[in-house]
Design a protein around this motif. Structure first.
Motif, PDB file in Angstrom:
ATOM      1  N   VAL A 299       6.784  25.578  14.792  1.00  0.00           N
ATOM      2  CA  VAL A 299       7.460  25.962  16.025  1.00  0.00           C
ATOM      3  C   VAL A 299       7.049  27.388  16.362  1.00  0.00           C
ATOM      4  O   VAL A 299       7.029  28.260  15.488  1.00  0.00           O
ATOM      5  CB  VAL A 299       8.984  25.868  15.845  1.00  0.00           C
TER       6      VAL A 299
ATOM      7  N   LEU B 233      12.704  31.106  25.707  1.00  0.00           N
ATOM      8  CA  LEU B 233      13.091  29.959  24.878  1.00  0.00           C
ATOM      9  C   LEU B 233      11.940  28.979  24.754  1.00  0.00           C
ATOM     10  O   LEU B 233      11.673  28.427  23.688  1.00  0.00           O
ATOM     11  CB  LEU B 233      14.301  29.250  25.485  1.00  0.00           C
ATOM     12  N   PHE B 234      11.260  28.785  25.880  1.00  0.00           N
ATOM     13  CA  PHE B 234      10.121  27.865  25.893  1.00  0.00           C
ATOM     14  C   PHE B 234       9.093  28.290  24.845  1.00  0.00           C
ATOM     15  O   PHE B 234       8.583  27.478  24.079  1.00  0.00           O
ATOM     16  CB  PHE B 234       9.497  27.882  27.289  1.00  0.00           C
TER      17      PHE B 234
ATOM     18  N   GLY C  42      10.609  28.008  21.151  1.00  0.00           N
ATOM     19  CA  GLY C  42      11.039  26.685  20.710  1.00  0.00           C
ATOM     20  C   GLY C  42       9.940  25.643  20.772  1.00  0.00           C
ATOM     21  O   GLY C  42      10.151  24.503  20.384  1.00  0.00           O
ATOM     22  N   ARG C  43       8.756  26.019  21.273  1.00  0.00           N
ATOM     23  CA  ARG C  43       7.694  25.045  21.463  1.00  0.00           C
ATOM     24  C   ARG C  43       7.167  24.562  20.115  1.00  0.00           C
ATOM     25  O   ARG C  43       6.824  25.355  19.245  1.00  0.00           O
ATOM     26  CB  ARG C  43       6.560  25.684  22.272  1.00  0.00           C
ATOM     27  N   GLN C  44       7.130  23.243  19.989  1.00  0.00           N
ATOM     28  CA  GLN C  44       6.666  22.660  18.731  1.00  0.00           C
ATOM     29  C   GLN C  44       5.191  22.284  18.832  1.00  0.00           C
ATOM     30  O   GLN C  44       4.756  21.770  19.865  1.00  0.00           O
ATOM     31  CB  GLN C  44       7.492  21.407  18.458  1.00  0.00           C
TER      32      GLN C  44
ATOM     33  N   MET D   5       0.637  25.416  25.652  1.00  0.00           N
ATOM     34  CA  MET D   5       0.773  24.022  26.080  1.00  0.00           C
ATOM     35  C   MET D   5      -0.031  23.050  25.217  1.00  0.00           C
ATOM     36  O   MET D   5      -0.169  21.886  25.549  1.00  0.00           O
ATOM     37  CB  MET D   5       0.365  23.869  27.554  1.00  0.00           C
TER      38      MET D   5
END
Lengths: 370, 353, 159
Positions: free
Chosen positions: C78, C25-26, C29-31, C107
């Motif tokens: 995303v 999910l990380f 879903g990371r924007q 990151m």
């Protein structure tokens, strides 16, 4: 003869459903007075059903276990909020963001629920007032963690989440990334009224889960504990464990419910969002005809509709009636608290009457021991 | 051997007094010791503590009758406060300036306290065993109900109503020109630049506390204690349990009404609407910190508890701020006061009633 | 294997699965924010001129941005793998179309695409894509203090 029995039936129905009927009357006066269009009202009510149902369902399991209304659901709400703070900080958006926030909140909820259950086991017979105070107590710890711990101790990557002084989360956290993402997933419109099918599917799933859970071994144990703790113990049920489990489940569900609630609203009031959640959820459930001793899924849905219709129309009705919207706002707060008070009183009175019926000797015996 | 004996004795003492209380007392004690090192004036702090003690002590005293009669902690204190607020607003409406308004307020508040207290007592008699939860919600709903009333009641003293609307009471009303500091300033003693002893207020509390003590030693008072400690035995010995319980509730409510008036005359403002909402919690935790339990309380508990609780409230912001440049007093207040209530609610020995 | 051991195994397995799902999910879903920059840049001592008029589209469904020189725009995306489509017509009316894919570190909040560099050497992603560490937050004015509001009665109207 037949006439009389129908009449009696109606009377009994009215006696058993005083609160919902009273609400129907209030709404019958309030809706025309407010002057809102049916489409608007339908849209509002549907949006509030999707927003609040999950939270209210989280109250059902402790009622099953005989622990009354779990005002400690605020603990779950706090866990949910912490989950949201983290996912917002990590920049996870959309439905993955919601799911991840739920996953992050789960261990916190379990821990808090376990602790809350432990304490409630030490306060048998006054679970409700104790759970209510636990909510306040935990709010202090929550503030300690979020206002002082986040930043220096708990790493927060994004500086614009933090207060200008460098630690502590800001008053409001913008949830723009996940805002309404679940609601807008599978959104359909019927007659101009948007219906968030995605959220409703989640709620349907939860309802099925609750119905299924009641039939499991643990669910049956909870029912037995709820009916009579000593009998359940004699039958070999681990009473304390069962009670703790019921609170844990309730807390976890409340956490998820809070995430769904906030995702619909779109902003998190870091220090205030959770404060009144327990009270309003409890009020809505009771309006739906639930009591402290028994609550069903249908009470949840009826309650959300009735309670929120009242909530939507009362400011406007107050304004139309005597020119002050404030009056309507106070009115709905009063009605919320009044409903809870009435239900609590009815419950205690009934409990006392039942005790009285089981024989004077036994009653006296109980007074000595309890 | 001797050391071991002493250790058990200490342990016994700790157990009887309760660990949280000892922690809170030590915490306050250390705050007073630390204060001078951080340039916090001890005299001012003591003076503030005394002042707040006087402001809140009567509200805490209001807990005593209901605990004695076995009705538990009076979470429904807002009901008494509302009686006091009604007395205060009517007194201001009558518009008598000066100290007389204070006594008038007490006079006007009394009938409300008696009637509301009586009804509240009747209700609590029907819900024996679940008093505390019901009391909480009776308090909340009455506050919410009065919110509507404050808007609608036909008050018209321009000092009290919203200027532009001409009706509806303000959220806060100043007691200036009426009974501001009537008790505080009565025979007050000033020592040095920083210390003021609010003689009148302390005296007022002393009189009430003494009256309460005396009452608890009359025949009715001992009956009340008997009802609280063993209702079955009390009934067997011919005491009308319900009547005594109602009396205790009326007494608590009346003291709550007086308590808020004392609070206002020192604070300077009458707080209406949601003001009284959470006022029960500090009073409840104060008496518990003082050593009371859900079914046992004495006047000494009131005095010790109010002093400790208010002391922490006054000391933590200033000392903590000077020490770590952060105001953590809010968190400490919430955790300490609610933690104390939780502790009291979960005592097994005290749960038996 | 006893029953207890099996239960334990299943539980540990479930936790591991949930954890893996969370990691997944990380990632999805990371924007990230993609900055698109059309300023003159210098690469390896060579000055690359800003492009006159260029159309840029990040992702297949992204908004088409029309950019003139000295413009910096952004696209919010995303996930980590994305495409960028650049359409540029040069002075001699030759149309250059590049559709390129690139990857953003997990990151990394912001990356910057330099359009002149991309035009010069579209094959080498590292030539035109760089990590962008955000502007230092406004140092000009002292950070205004924000009072933390505790309102125990809040939420009466928002429920």
């Amino acid at each position: 003869m037949r006439e009389l029995s129908t009449k009696q039936k109606i009377l009994r129905f009215m006696a058993n459903n005083t609160v919902p009927l009273l609400f129907v009357v209030i709404i019958a006066f309030g809706v025309p007075l407010s002057g809102y269009s049916p489409t608007y009202l339908a849209g509002e009510v549907i949006s509030r059903i999707s927003r609040n149902t999950f939270l209210i369902v989280s109250l059902l399991i402790p009622i099953l276990a005989g622990m009354g209304l779990n005002f400690g659901m605020t603990l779950g709400a706090m866990a949910g909020q912490i989950g949201l703070i983290f996912t917002t900080d990590w920049g996870i958006v959309g439905i993955p963001g919601i799911l991840l926030a739920m996953i992050v909140s789960t261990p916190l909820s379990i821990l808090l629920g376990w602790w809350c259950g432990k304490i409630l086991n030490m306060a048998k017979g006054r679970e409700m007032v104790t759970s209510y105070i636990i909510g306040f107590f935990m709010n202090g710890i929550y503030q300690l963690v979020v206002l002082y711990g986040m930043g220096p101790l708990i790493k927060i990557i994004s500086p614009n989440l933090l207060l200008p002084r460098g630690y502590g989360i800001r008053n409001t956290v913008n949830l723009i990334g996940i805002r309404k993402s679940l609601d807008n997933f599978l959104m359909i419109r019927i007659g101009g009224v948007p219906i968030p099918v995605g959220t409703f599917l989640v709620i349907a799933l939860l309802s099925v889960f609750i119905l299924w859970f009641k039939k499991t071994k643990l669910g049956q144990d909870m029912r037995a504990v709820g009916q009579d703790m000593e009998v359940a113990r004699a039958a070999g049920i681990r009473v304390e464990y069962t009670r703790i489990m019921s609170i844990i489940i309730s807390t976890v569900l409340a956490g998820y419910g809070m995430i769904i609630y906030l995702h619909n609203i779109g902003t998190l009031n870091t220090y205030n969002s959770h404060m009144q959640i327990g009270m309003f959820s409890v009020a809505a459930l009771l309006v739906g005809g639930a009591t402290v001793a028994s609550a069903k899924i249908r009470n949840v849905f009826l309650g959300v509709v009735l309670f929120h219709l009242m909530f939507i129309v009362s400011p406007m009705a107050g304004k139309r009636l005597i020119g002050q919207a404030q009056l309507g706002e106070y009115f709905r707060v009063f009605v919320s608290y009044g409903v809870i008070t009435t239900s609590l009183v009815l419950y205690e009175v009934r409990k006392k009457r039942e005790r009285g019926m089981s024989g004077l000797a036994l009653a006296q015996d109980q007074e000595v021991t309890s | 051997m001797n050391a071991a004996l002493m250790l058990t004795k200490i342990r016994q003492m700790v157990r009887s007094f309760g660990l949280p209380r000892i922690i809170i007392a030590l915490f306050l004690f250390s705050l007073f010791i630390l204060a001078p090192f951080f340039n916090v004036n001890v005299a001012t702090s003591l003076s503030d503590t005394l002042n707040r003690f006087g402001m809140n002590a009567v509200l805490v005293l209001a807990m005593v009758p209901m605990i004695h009669s076995g009705c538990g902690l009076n979470f429904g204190l807002p009901l008494g406060i509302i009686s006091g607020l009604l007395g205060a607003t009517i007194s201001l409406q009558v518009d008598v300036a000066g100290p007389a308004s204070f006594w008038l307020a007490i006079l006007f508040a009394t009938p409300f306290a008696l009637i509301l207290g009586w009804g509240y007592g009747q209700l609590l008699n029907r819900v024996k065993g679940g008093e505390m939860m019901i009391a909480t919600y009776v308090g909340f709903s009455s506050v919410a109900f009065m919110c509507i009333m404050w808007l609608l009641l036909p008050f018209n003293n321009p000092k009290m109503v919203w200027g532009f609307a001409g009706s509806g009471l303000r959220t806060t009303i100043s007691t200036e020109g009426y009974y501001l500091h009537v008790l505080n300033d009565f025979l007050k003693i000033r020592i040095g630049n920083h210390f003021i002893f609010p003689t009148g207020m302390i005296l007022f509390f002393t009189v009430l506390a003494f009256a309460m003590w005396a009452f608890l030693h009359t025949k009715t008072g001992t009956a009340m204690t008997a009802v609280g400690s063993n209702p079955v035995f009390a009934r067997a010995s011919g005491i009308d349990v319900d009547r005594i319980r109602t009396l205790s509730v009326v007494l608590s409510t009346w003291l709550g009404a007086i308590g808020i008036l004392v609070y206002q005359q020192s604070f300077g403002f009458i707080q209406l609407y949601m003001g009284p909402f959470y006022m029960a919690l500090p009073a409840v935790s104060a008496i518990l910190i003082g050593g009371a339990s859900v079914n046992k309380a004495s006047i000494l508990n009131v005095i010790i508890g109010t002093f400790l609780f208010q002391g922490i409230l006054t000391m933590t912001p200033s000392v903590m701020n000077a020490m770590i440049q952060t105001d953590m007093s809010e968190v400490i207040r919430i955790v300490a006061s609610n933690g104390m209530i939780l502790y009291a609610l979960t005592r097994k020995t005290e749960a038996a009633r | 294997m006893t029953k207890r051991q099996r239960t334990l195994l299943i539980r540990v397995g479930a936790i591991v699965l949930v954890f893996l799902f969370a990691v997944f999910l990380f990632h999805i879903g990371r924007q990230h924010t993609v900055l698109i920059d059309n300023n003159t840049v210098t690469r390896d001592g060579v000055e690359l001129q800003a492009l006159k008029l260029v159309e840029v589209q990040v992702g297949k469904k992204g908004e088409v941005l029309e950019m003139t020189p000295r413009i910096r725009d952004k696209a919010v995306v995303v996930g980590q793998r994305h495409t960028v489509k650049v359409v540029y017509t040069d002075a001699s009316w030759n149309e250059h179309v590049h559709e390129l894919s690139f990857r953003i570190p997990l990151m990394q909040n912001m990356v910057l695409i330099s359009l002149p560099a991309l035009m010069k050497n579209p094959e080498d992603v590292s030539f035109w894509l760089e990590n962008f560490e955000g502007l230092p937050t406004a140092q000009s004015d002292a950070p205004q203090e924000e009072d933390v509001v505790f309102d125990e009665l809040a939420g009466f109207d928002s429920f």
